[in-house]
Design an enzyme around this catalytic site. Structure first.
Site, PDB file in Angstrom:
ATOM      1  N   SER A   1      -8.162  64.266  45.003  1.00 32.29           N
ATOM      2  CA  SER A   1      -8.720  62.911  44.884  1.00 32.29           C
ATOM      3  C   SER A   1     -10.204  62.835  44.533  1.00 32.29           C
ATOM      4  CB  SER A   1      -8.476  62.130  46.185  1.00 32.29           C
ATOM      5  OG  SER A   1      -7.139  61.670  46.229  1.00 32.29           O
TER       6      SER A   1
ATOM      7  N   LYS B   1     -11.361  60.841  41.502  1.00 30.23           N
ATOM      8  CA  LYS B   1     -11.692  59.411  41.499  1.00 30.23           C
ATOM      9  C   LYS B   1     -13.177  59.150  41.276  1.00 30.23           C
ATOM     10  CE  LYS B   1      -7.616  58.337  44.193  1.00 30.23           C
ATOM     11  NZ  LYS B   1      -6.989  58.750  45.426  1.00 30.23           N
TER      12      LYS B   1
ATOM     13  N   SER C   1      -9.506  55.781  48.987  1.00 32.39           N
ATOM     14  CA  SER C   1      -8.758  56.700  48.135  1.00 32.39           C
ATOM     15  C   SER C   1      -7.436  56.109  47.639  1.00 32.39           C
ATOM     16  CB  SER C   1      -8.486  58.021  48.872  1.00 32.39           C
ATOM     17  OG  SER C   1      -8.278  59.075  47.958  1.00 32.39           O
TER      18      SER C   1
ATOM     19  N   LYS D   1     -16.817  62.082  48.635  1.00 39.92           N
ATOM     20  CA  LYS D   1     -15.386  61.828  48.422  1.00 39.92           C
ATOM     21  C   LYS D   1     -14.619  63.093  48.767  1.00 39.92           C
ATOM     22  CE  LYS D   1     -11.753  59.544  47.121  1.00 39.92           C
ATOM     23  NZ  LYS D   1     -11.007  60.260  48.184  1.00 39.92           N
TER      24      LYS D   1
END
Length: 388
Positions: free
Chosen positions: A62, A65, A117, A225
């Site tokens: 993820s 992103k 997320s 993140k």
């Protein structure tokens, strides 16, 4: 006699090569990281301060992103309304529980994607920006190549769900993050700890999934993140700033969640403990070897080891270049013609030059003494040999 001469010459050579004051550059310590790939990058200059398999191709999960967010911010209208599709509504993995037909501002989707997320938000963004996920992936890769300068990244979806062709490196993720955090809107969302979410069917408070912003605070962390799919292991990107030094830590393929945070703390501790950012200001004019007056149009920041000696020079292209001990270029900038002022050289450069001259003078003095002793010994030996 020949054996004595060879021994003395070898000793002299070793003295010059192995003298402890000789510049040897900054060497990576053994941080005993559990993650298979990692990079610690200076966020201002892009200098890699530490790496472990930094250019090895891996699955990002993820943290993808980050790229989707900065692309949407720079190429979309954040106030535009996005209509959620059935495909977005049925996304796998983590969601913000969008409903088919729900209308959401683009900025809010980016927030839901980065903070919580949301894979559904990522697909909605991709479809809004490029029509479908496949075209968005092509557009995103082209953007990352041309605008960011990645070298080994290929994304096939906006969220980071596993695909064998969805790959990047720790070094490329550092570049993407360095580029992204320069954007104020991205940086604000990247560092958001919590926000109220008023969806069509889901009302809640979104909490950042990055533990160093909330549950496991680390002084100076400004954003981050995390990511996980079984094939990628645990991944993490973290931005931090302290005492004028801005760092980006990337860890890939950690075996567990605590490991990726432990590794990130080690990277940041090492960075803040051993490096500093300096700046050459455009306050005074400079001169090249032709005595032509030049000047900087803006400050040049560079990051170096706290005990590292740097050298500065103006090359034939009238570029001011800063080098570290290991010869690595730390910073450079094109100089513009200027009217001569004062002595024609900035205080920063003068101090660097004096430090460099002192450094090499001390080594020359030691080498000269060694050479004198060697020559004296050899001359004396030859003299007594001829007297026999």
């Amino acid at each position: 006699m020949k054996q004595i001469l060879h021994t003395m010459i070898a000793a002299f050579t070793l003295f010059i090569i192995m003298h402890p004051d000789k510049a040897s550059g900054i060497k990576d310590p053994d941080l005993s990281l559990k993650s298979e790939g990692a990079v610690l990058m200076d966020a201002k200059t892009g200098r890699i301060l530490y790496e472990k398999n930094g250019h090895a191709s891996m699955y990002p999960a993820s943290i993808t992103k980050i790229a989707t967010a900065i692309y949407a911010i720079e190429n979309g209208d954040l106030d535009e309304i996005v209509t959620v599709s059935e495909k977005a509504r049925n996304a796998e993995g983590t969601k913000v529980f969008l409903e088919e037909g729900e209308q959401v501002p683009l900025k809010r989707l980016i927030q839901g994607m980065l903070i919580n997320s949301g894979n559904d938000a990522a697909i909605a963004i991709a479809e809004h920006m490029s029509g479908n996920v496949e075209q968005f992936s092509k557009d995103l890769n082209e953007y990352l190549l041309k605008d960011v300068g990645v070298e080994q990244t290929n994304f096939v979806n906006p969220s980071g769900l596993f695909d064998p062709d969805h790959r990047t490196t720790a070094a490329d993720m550092g570049k993407i993050t360095k580029y992204a955090i320069k954007n104020e809107q991205f940086a604000e969302i990247f560092g958001t700890k919590s926000m109220e979410w008023e969806g069509e069917t889901w009302q809640t408070t979104l909490l950042t999934h990055h533990k160093m912003l909330k549950q496991r605070p680390y002084e100076g962390v400004t954003g981050g993140k995390n990511g996980f799919v079984s094939q990628s292991g645990f991944t993490l990107v973290t931005a931090a700033q302290k005492n004028g030094l801005s760092l980006i830590a990337v860890t890939l393929k950690s075996p567990n969640d605590s490991g990726t945070y432990n590794d990130t703390e080690k990277l940041l501790d090492y960075g803040f403990g051993h490096f500093e950012t300096k700046e050459i200001a455009p306050a005074a004019s400079l001169v090249n070897d032709k005595k032509e007056p030049l000047q900087l149009t803006e400050p040049i920041p560079y990051t170096k080891g706290k005990d590292e000696k740097v050298t500065t020079k103006i090359n034939r292209l009238n570029e001011l270049v800063v080098h570290g001990e290991d010869g690595q270029e730390l910073a450079s900038a094109k100089l513009e013609p200027a009217i001569p002022e004062g002595q024609g050289i900035s205080q920063n450069l003068q101090e660097n030059k004096e430090e460099e001259d002192k450094y090499f003078s001390s080594h020359f003095f030691l080498a000269a003494i060694a050479a004198f002793l060697l020559v004296t010994f050899i001359s004396g030996t030859l003299y007594w040999q001829t007297k026999r």
